[in-house]
Design a protein around this motif. Structure first.
Motif, mmCIF file in Angstrom:
data_model
loop_
_atom_site.group_PDB
_atom_site.id
_atom_site.type_symbol
_atom_site.label_atom_id
_atom_site.label_comp_id
_atom_site.label_asym_id
_atom_site.label_seq_id
_atom_site.Cartn_x
_atom_site.Cartn_y
_atom_site.Cartn_z
ATOM 1 N N VAL A 120 -22.161 -50.464 29.748
ATOM 2 C CA VAL A 120 -22.056 -48.771 29.507
ATOM 3 C C VAL A 120 -23.039 -48.534 28.479
ATOM 4 O O VAL A 120 -23.415 -49.422 27.605
ATOM 5 N N LEU A 121 -23.393 -47.428 28.578
ATOM 6 C CA LEU A 121 -24.365 -46.788 27.549
ATOM 7 C C LEU A 121 -23.599 -45.673 26.709
ATOM 8 O O LEU A 121 -23.206 -44.669 27.320
ATOM 9 N N ALA A 122 -23.273 -46.186 25.304
ATOM 10 C CA ALA A 122 -22.680 -45.115 24.566
ATOM 11 C C ALA A 122 -23.421 -44.139 23.793
ATOM 12 O O ALA A 122 -24.478 -44.641 22.758
ATOM 13 N N ILE A 123 -23.458 -42.820 24.228
ATOM 14 C CA ILE A 123 -24.302 -41.877 23.401
ATOM 15 C C ILE A 123 -23.431 -40.795 22.888
ATOM 16 O O ILE A 123 -22.227 -40.613 23.600
ATOM 17 N N ARG A 124 -23.784 -39.940 22.229
ATOM 18 C CA ARG A 124 -23.185 -38.777 21.661
ATOM 19 C C ARG A 124 -22.904 -37.861 22.802
ATOM 20 O O ARG A 124 -22.176 -37.042 22.799
ATOM 21 N N ASP A 146 -18.885 -44.236 16.610
ATOM 22 C CA ASP A 146 -17.410 -44.570 16.870
ATOM 23 C C ASP A 146 -17.074 -44.832 18.333
ATOM 24 O O ASP A 146 -16.153 -45.651 18.414
ATOM 25 N N LEU A 147 -18.006 -44.405 19.161
ATOM 26 C CA LEU A 147 -17.767 -44.739 20.617
ATOM 27 C C LEU A 147 -17.828 -46.324 20.719
ATOM 28 O O LEU A 147 -17.097 -46.887 21.211
ATOM 29 N N VAL A 148 -18.858 -46.808 20.033
ATOM 30 C CA VAL A 148 -19.264 -48.270 20.168
ATOM 31 C C VAL A 148 -18.171 -48.982 19.506
ATOM 32 O O VAL A 148 -17.585 -50.169 20.045
ATOM 33 N N GLU A 197 -26.471 -48.996 12.005
ATOM 34 C CA GLU A 197 -24.984 -48.969 12.126
ATOM 35 C C GLU A 197 -24.307 -48.963 13.445
ATOM 36 O O GLU A 197 -23.341 -49.858 13.470
ATOM 37 N N LYS A 198 -24.992 -48.558 14.502
ATOM 38 C CA LYS A 198 -24.449 -48.802 15.726
ATOM 39 C C LYS A 198 -24.447 -50.320 16.108
ATOM 40 O O LYS A 198 -23.711 -50.628 16.755
#
Length: 322
Positions: A120-124, A146-148, A197-198
């Motif tokens: 998955v690609l986690a983006i805002r 937060d998603l990560v 941080e991510k």
């Protein structure tokens, strides 16, 4: 197979693509037609964008205005399943913070897990002016970090509810990077600290926003390494094919177009596509000479310009075709 495994096991640069789901009411066949054209380049994975609900307005006959909220491009999970089934290629669905609750995200991740989709690609995500009302029992991921964290918690068998003996998922998580910084960041160094941080939260690789000046990427990559970011950093690329994009791309994506490129297209707008392809060939060649692990093309719905670039590259990429 995970995206990071592809990069770790490949002895040559990988070519991957990103597409957009069809608009509501349209057939998937147009997507298949586009993908059929890029399959000869053996993409190990295909990114599929996701879209939250958007607000738009309709003027009624009586002069009143009606506000609509609707996802114009639904179907990301279904399209990913179709890609995996039809082409035996790993899909990478985008998952968003904006427009989705953490509960909806968990449900989507469960569905992806059942389908055997591991990436998955986690983006805002973008704000389309359609804020969702949240009840007290619904929560949100404010930022991509937060998603990560949510995805990585599920990889440890930790769900939003405390479930006894819950099975672990096994997602590889990509995140976005911005060679010219995110438009909300005060400066590039600040933005790279947020990116770090991510990664520290569990992100496995980075794919960048589009850029047209390779030096921006090289500087960004060097700053990331200096900051202690060691995961793969993959350049994301877009080709200019029209004069209009000289204004629409900077406005939409907050990037700069190099003066030599914009000047040449301004002088010869009827040759914008040819000029964009020539620039793309040079840009890709320089990136490959630099030693990037892959090139990720933002195809969206029309791969013809990207195919022209790949056909012009003098790197042996064409020899990888089936």
């Amino acid at each position: 197979m995970k995206v990071t495994d592809f990069y770790a096991q490949s002895s040559e640069p990988l070519i991957s693509f990103e597409i957009i789901p069809p608009k509501r009411g349209k057939s998937i066949n147009s997507i298949f037609e586009a993908l059929d054209q890029v399959m000869p380049y053996r993409p190990p994975f295909i990114d599929v964008t996701a879209h939250a609900a958007e607000a738009y307005y309709e003027e009624l006959d009586n002069g009143n205005i009606r506000r609509h909220i609707r996802r114009k491009r639904p179907g990301t999970i279904g399209l990913c399943a179709a890609i995996k089934h039809r082409y035996n290629v790993e899909p990478v669905p985008h998952i968003l913070c904006k427009g989705f609750t953490r509960e909806e995200t968990e449900d989507a991740l469960i569905e992806l897990n059942f389908l055997g989709i591991q990436n998955v690609l986690a983006i805002r995500g973008d704000d389309h002016g359609a804020p969702k009302p949240y009840n007290a029992d619904r929560t949100i991921n404010e930022y991509a970090v937060d998603l990560v964290r949510q995805v990585k918690r599920m990889n440890r068998g930790l769900y939003l509810e405390q479930l006894m003996e819950a099975d672990k998922t096994n997602f590889c998580v990509g995140v976005g990077g911005y060679p010219e910084k995110h438009f909300e960041a005060p400066n590039l160094n600040w933005d790279i600290l947020r990116l770090k941080e991510k990664v520290e939260a569990g992100a496995d690789y980075i794919v960048t926003q589009m850029f047209f000046d390779n030096q921006k990427f090289f500087d960004f990559e060097a700053k990331c390494r200096e900051a202690g970011i060691t995961v793969p950093i993959i350049p994301g690329l877009k080709l200019i094919t029209s004069y209009r994009q000289l204004t629409t791309l900077p406005r939409s994506f907050h990037l700069n177009i190099p003066e030599p490129l914009s000047h040449e297209i301004s002088l010869k707008p009827d040759r914008a596509r040819d000029i964009g392809i020539e620039w793309g060939v040079q840009q890709c060649q320089e990136l490959l000479n630099h030693g990037v692990q892959g090139l990720h093309f933002y195809v969206m719905a029309n791969p013809s310009a990207v195919i022209d670039v790949l056909d012009h590259l003098k790197t042996g990429l064409k020899s990888r075709a089936v």
